[in-house]
Design a protein around this motif. Structure first.
Motif, PDB file in Angstrom:
ATOM      1  N   VAL A  44       0.815  -1.193   0.054  1.00  0.00           N
ATOM      2  CA  VAL A  44       0.117   0.129   0.030  1.00  0.00           C
ATOM      3  C   VAL A  44       0.845   1.124   0.022  1.00  0.00           C
ATOM      4  CG1 VAL A  44      -1.845   1.396   1.242  1.00  0.00           C
ATOM      5  CG2 VAL A  44      -1.664  -1.269   1.397  1.00  0.00           C
ATOM      6  N   GLY A  45       0.766   2.208  -0.772  1.00  0.00           N
ATOM      7  CA  GLY A  45       1.538   3.475  -1.028  1.00  0.00           C
ATOM      8  C   GLY A  45       1.227   4.192  -2.030  1.00  0.00           C
ATOM      9  N   ARG A  46       1.740   5.343  -2.174  1.00  0.00           N
ATOM     10  CA  ARG A  46       1.562   6.405  -3.071  1.00  0.00           C
ATOM     11  C   ARG A  46       1.901   6.205  -4.437  1.00  0.00           C
ATOM     12  NH1 ARG A  46       3.737  10.558  -0.335  1.00  0.00           N
ATOM     13  NH2 ARG A  46       5.554  10.747  -1.970  1.00  0.00           N
ATOM     14  N   LEU A  47       3.018   5.205  -4.596  1.00  0.00           N
ATOM     15  CA  LEU A  47       3.647   5.008  -5.916  1.00  0.00           C
ATOM     16  C   LEU A  47       2.872   4.044  -6.591  1.00  0.00           C
ATOM     17  CD1 LEU A  47       7.357   4.451  -4.547  1.00  0.00           C
ATOM     18  CD2 LEU A  47       6.509   6.608  -5.623  1.00  0.00           C
ATOM     19  N   GLU A  48       2.792   4.528  -7.866  1.00  0.00           N
ATOM     20  CA  GLU A  48       2.075   3.752  -9.055  1.00  0.00           C
ATOM     21  C   GLU A  48       2.556   2.262  -8.928  1.00  0.00           C
ATOM     22  OE1 GLU A  48      -0.509   4.861 -10.451  1.00  0.00           O
ATOM     23  OE2 GLU A  48      -0.388   6.694  -9.594  1.00  0.00           O
ATOM     24  N   THR A  49       3.309   1.901  -8.460  1.00  0.00           N
ATOM     25  CA  THR A  49       3.897   0.473  -8.573  1.00  0.00           C
ATOM     26  C   THR A  49       3.374  -0.260  -7.362  1.00  0.00           C
ATOM     27  OG1 THR A  49       5.885   1.363  -7.446  1.00  0.00           O
ATOM     28  CG2 THR A  49       6.093   1.003  -9.854  1.00  0.00           C
ATOM     29  N   SER A  50       2.680   0.271  -6.521  1.00  0.00           N
ATOM     30  CA  SER A  50       2.045  -0.194  -5.360  1.00  0.00           C
ATOM     31  C   SER A  50       0.977  -1.175  -5.751  1.00  0.00           C
ATOM     32  CB  SER A  50       1.404   0.545  -4.342  1.00  0.00           C
ATOM     33  OG  SER A  50       2.394   1.622  -3.816  1.00  0.00           O
ATOM     34  N   SER A  51       0.700  -2.309  -5.073  1.00  0.00           N
ATOM     35  CA  SER A  51      -0.694  -3.018  -5.210  1.00  0.00           C
ATOM     36  C   SER A  51      -1.833  -2.278  -4.961  1.00  0.00           C
ATOM     37  CB  SER A  51      -0.697  -4.207  -4.552  1.00  0.00           C
ATOM     38  OG  SER A  51       0.583  -5.100  -4.500  1.00  0.00           O
ATOM     39  N   LEU A  52      -1.875  -1.574  -4.044  1.00  0.00           N
ATOM     40  CA  LEU A  52      -3.006  -0.557  -3.814  1.00  0.00           C
ATOM     41  C   LEU A  52      -2.221   0.920  -3.680  1.00  0.00           C
ATOM     42  CD1 LEU A  52      -5.893   0.270  -2.514  1.00  0.00           C
ATOM     43  CD2 LEU A  52      -5.072  -0.591  -0.477  1.00  0.00           C
ATOM     44  N   VAL A  53      -2.552   1.357  -4.788  1.00  0.00           N
ATOM     45  CA  VAL A  53      -2.313   2.986  -4.916  1.00  0.00           C
ATOM     46  C   VAL A  53      -3.263   3.616  -4.305  1.00  0.00           C
ATOM     47  CG1 VAL A  53      -1.757   4.852  -6.704  1.00  0.00           C
ATOM     48  CG2 VAL A  53      -1.184   2.523  -7.205  1.00  0.00           C
ATOM     49  N   VAL A  54      -2.836   4.653  -3.278  1.00  0.00           N
ATOM     50  CA  VAL A  54      -3.773   5.661  -2.416  1.00  0.00           C
ATOM     51  C   VAL A  54      -3.081   6.992  -2.869  1.00  0.00           C
ATOM     52  CG1 VAL A  54      -4.618   6.214  -0.317  1.00  0.00           C
ATOM     53  CG2 VAL A  54      -4.022   4.038  -0.565  1.00  0.00           C
ATOM     54  N   HIS A  55      -3.982   7.739  -3.673  1.00  0.00           N
ATOM     55  CA  HIS A  55      -3.796   9.023  -4.080  1.00  0.00           C
ATOM     56  C   HIS A  55      -4.058   9.983  -2.868  1.00  0.00           C
ATOM     57  CE1 HIS A  55      -2.602   7.626  -8.069  1.00  0.00           C
ATOM     58  NE2 HIS A  55      -3.718   7.340  -8.214  1.00  0.00           N
ATOM     59  N   ASP A  56      -3.262  10.155  -1.992  1.00  0.00           N
ATOM     60  CA  ASP A  56      -3.271  11.085  -0.953  1.00  0.00           C
ATOM     61  C   ASP A  56      -2.073  11.620  -0.355  1.00  0.00           C
ATOM     62  OD1 ASP A  56      -3.673  11.969   2.058  1.00  0.00           O
ATOM     63  OD2 ASP A  56      -5.811  11.394   1.454  1.00  0.00           O
ATOM     64  N   PRO A  57      -1.910  12.734  -0.090  1.00  0.00           N
ATOM     65  CA  PRO A  57      -0.350  13.272   0.134  1.00  0.00           C
ATOM     66  C   PRO A  57      -0.324  12.860   1.562  1.00  0.00           C
ATOM     67  CG  PRO A  57      -1.911  15.309  -0.172  1.00  0.00           C
ATOM     68  CD  PRO A  57      -2.741  14.076  -0.720  1.00  0.00           C
ATOM     69  N   SER A  58      -0.993  12.509   2.371  1.00  0.00           N
ATOM     70  CA  SER A  58      -0.268  12.174   3.557  1.00  0.00           C
ATOM     71  C   SER A  58      -0.003  10.575   3.613  1.00  0.00           C
ATOM     72  CB  SER A  58      -1.783  12.154   4.611  1.00  0.00           C
ATOM     73  OG  SER A  58      -2.873  11.194   4.179  1.00  0.00           O
ATOM     74  N   VAL A  59      -0.212   9.959   2.489  1.00  0.00           N
ATOM     75  CA  VAL A  59       0.309   8.615   2.472  1.00  0.00           C
ATOM     76  C   VAL A  59       1.554   8.452   1.817  1.00  0.00           C
ATOM     77  CG1 VAL A  59      -0.314   6.369   1.226  1.00  0.00           C
ATOM     78  CG2 VAL A  59      -2.146   7.599   1.852  1.00  0.00           C
ATOM     79  N   SER A  60       2.615   7.658   2.561  1.00  0.00           N
ATOM     80  CA  SER A  60       3.851   7.474   2.120  1.00  0.00           C
ATOM     81  C   SER A  60       4.005   6.802   0.983  1.00  0.00           C
ATOM     82  CB  SER A  60       4.732   6.675   3.501  1.00  0.00           C
ATOM     83  OG  SER A  60       4.634   7.390   4.466  1.00  0.00           O
ATOM     84  N   LYS A  61       5.098   6.626   0.286  1.00  0.00           N
ATOM     85  CA  LYS A  61       5.282   6.006  -1.003  1.00  0.00           C
ATOM     86  C   LYS A  61       5.135   4.541  -0.745  1.00  0.00           C
ATOM     87  CE  LYS A  61       9.456   8.130  -1.068  1.00  0.00           C
ATOM     88  NZ  LYS A  61      10.721   8.734  -1.241  1.00  0.00           N
ATOM     89  N   PHE A  62       5.829   4.060   0.471  1.00  0.00           N
ATOM     90  CA  PHE A  62       5.430   2.811   0.710  1.00  0.00           C
ATOM     91  C   PHE A  62       4.860   2.712   2.148  1.00  0.00           C
ATOM     92  CE2 PHE A  62       7.403  -1.114   2.470  1.00  0.00           C
ATOM     93  CZ  PHE A  62       6.745  -1.919   1.869  1.00  0.00           C
ATOM     94  N   HIS A  63       3.757   2.841   2.343  1.00  0.00           N
ATOM     95  CA  HIS A  63       2.946   2.909   3.540  1.00  0.00           C
ATOM     96  C   HIS A  63       2.709   1.800   4.484  1.00  0.00           C
ATOM     97  CE1 HIS A  63       0.735   6.065   5.859  1.00  0.00           C
ATOM     98  NE2 HIS A  63       0.136   4.917   6.266  1.00  0.00           N
ATOM     99  N   ALA A  64       2.263   0.719   3.906  1.00  0.00           N
ATOM    100  CA  ALA A  64       2.121  -0.421   4.768  1.00  0.00           C
ATOM    101  C   ALA A  64       1.972  -1.537   3.755  1.00  0.00           C
ATOM    102  CB  ALA A  64       0.503  -0.189   5.334  1.00  0.00           C
ATOM    103  N   LEU A  65       1.668  -2.874   4.526  1.00  0.00           N
ATOM    104  CA  LEU A  65       1.635  -4.129   3.888  1.00  0.00           C
ATOM    105  C   LEU A  65       0.377  -4.822   4.051  1.00  0.00           C
ATOM    106  CD1 LEU A  65       5.104  -5.549   4.168  1.00  0.00           C
ATOM    107  CD2 LEU A  65       4.058  -4.624   2.164  1.00  0.00           C
ATOM    108  N   LEU A  66      -0.526  -5.448   3.306  1.00  0.00           N
ATOM    109  CA  LEU A  66      -1.816  -6.089   3.847  1.00  0.00           C
ATOM    110  C   LEU A  66      -1.195  -7.809   3.365  1.00  0.00           C
ATOM    111  CD1 LEU A  66      -4.654  -4.025   2.181  1.00  0.00           C
ATOM    112  CD2 LEU A  66      -4.285  -4.576   4.495  1.00  0.00           C
ATOM    113  N   ARG A  67      -1.227  -8.580   4.145  1.00  0.00           N
ATOM    114  CA  ARG A  67      -0.924  -9.858   4.197  1.00  0.00           C
ATOM    115  C   ARG A  67      -2.126 -10.983   4.023  1.00  0.00           C
ATOM    116  NH1 ARG A  67      -0.144 -14.319   7.116  1.00  0.00           N
ATOM    117  NH2 ARG A  67      -0.220 -13.167   8.913  1.00  0.00           N
ATOM    118  N   TRP A  68      -2.344 -11.581   3.015  1.00  0.00           N
ATOM    119  CA  TRP A  68      -3.783 -12.477   2.791  1.00  0.00           C
ATOM    120  C   TRP A  68      -3.376 -13.638   3.744  1.00  0.00           C
ATOM    121  CZ3 TRP A  68      -8.612 -12.714   2.458  1.00  0.00           C
ATOM    122  CH2 TRP A  68      -9.178 -14.151   2.377  1.00  0.00           C
ATOM    123  N   SER A  69      -4.429 -14.079   4.543  1.00  0.00           N
ATOM    124  CA  SER A  69      -4.169 -15.579   5.067  1.00  0.00           C
ATOM    125  C   SER A  69      -5.310 -16.347   4.785  1.00  0.00           C
ATOM    126  CB  SER A  69      -4.398 -15.046   6.512  1.00  0.00           C
ATOM    127  OG  SER A  69      -4.633 -16.456   7.393  1.00  0.00           O
TER     128      SER A  69
END
Length: 177
Positions: free
Chosen positions: A87-112
């Motif tokens: 999850v992040g602001r970069l277009e290469t993220s799996s989940l792109v979040v277009h918000d200036p408060s979001v870091s380039k590489f913000h978080a990870l979601l892991r499926w179980s």
């Protein structure tokens, strides 16, 4: 991303067919403002803007629920156990979040697949990751159906597609038509 309103027609199938088409879980959010989208895209690889404020998270969640028909739905469609979504602001993220408060590489979601849910972990972001307005520490946390999830100021609802299907097949509020 489709809106809740756009998905209503596609939810006329049974819940198993709906889950088969869209996957097991969804993140629901207000459409990002065009201004924030442009700012976030222009920022690209530059620094994150410090602006997240925990006190606004609960208010944003309430306002999201009031405008439910217009929220956007992002489906997570994991294909394997342990699949990770960046999850992040970069277009290469799996989940792109277009918000200036979001870091380039913000978080990870892991499926179980074992418990049919996701786990979230902050990746040292500037503005933090929150579950139900509580900031995550360094530990990974399990997400439960209906949790509020925020990356910086970007607010989401985490729901199973089964729950979403149930909401989509209920009567449409008159105000939303």
């Amino acid at each position: 991303m489709p809106s809740v309103k756009e998905l209503r027609a596609r939810a006329r199938v049974d819940v198993q067919a709906f889950q088969s088409e869209f996957g097991p879980v969804a993140l629901i959010q207000q459409p990002p403002s065009m201004v924030f989208q442009k700012v976030a895209q222009q920022m690209g690889r530059s620094r994150t803007v410090f602006m997240a404020h925990r006190s606004r998270l609960a208010d944003r969640l309430v306002s999201m629920l009031q405008g439910f028909e217009h929220l956007q739905v992002l489906f997570l469609q994991p294909v394997s156990e342990g699949q990770v979504f960046a999850v992040g602001r970069l277009e290469t993220s799996s989940l792109v979040v277009h918000d200036p408060s979001v870091s380039k590489f913000h978080a990870l979601l892991r499926w179980s697949a074992a418990d049919n849910t996701c786990y979230v972990r902050d990746s040292g972001s500037m503005n933090g990751t929150y579950v139900n307005t509580v900031q995550l520490g360094e530990e990974e946390q399990q997400l439960w159906d209906g949790d509020g999830l925020a990356f910086g100021d970007a607010q989401f609802l985490y729901v199973s597609t089964q729950t979403l299907h149930a909401h989509l097949t209920t009567a449409v509020p008159a105000a939303a038509r």
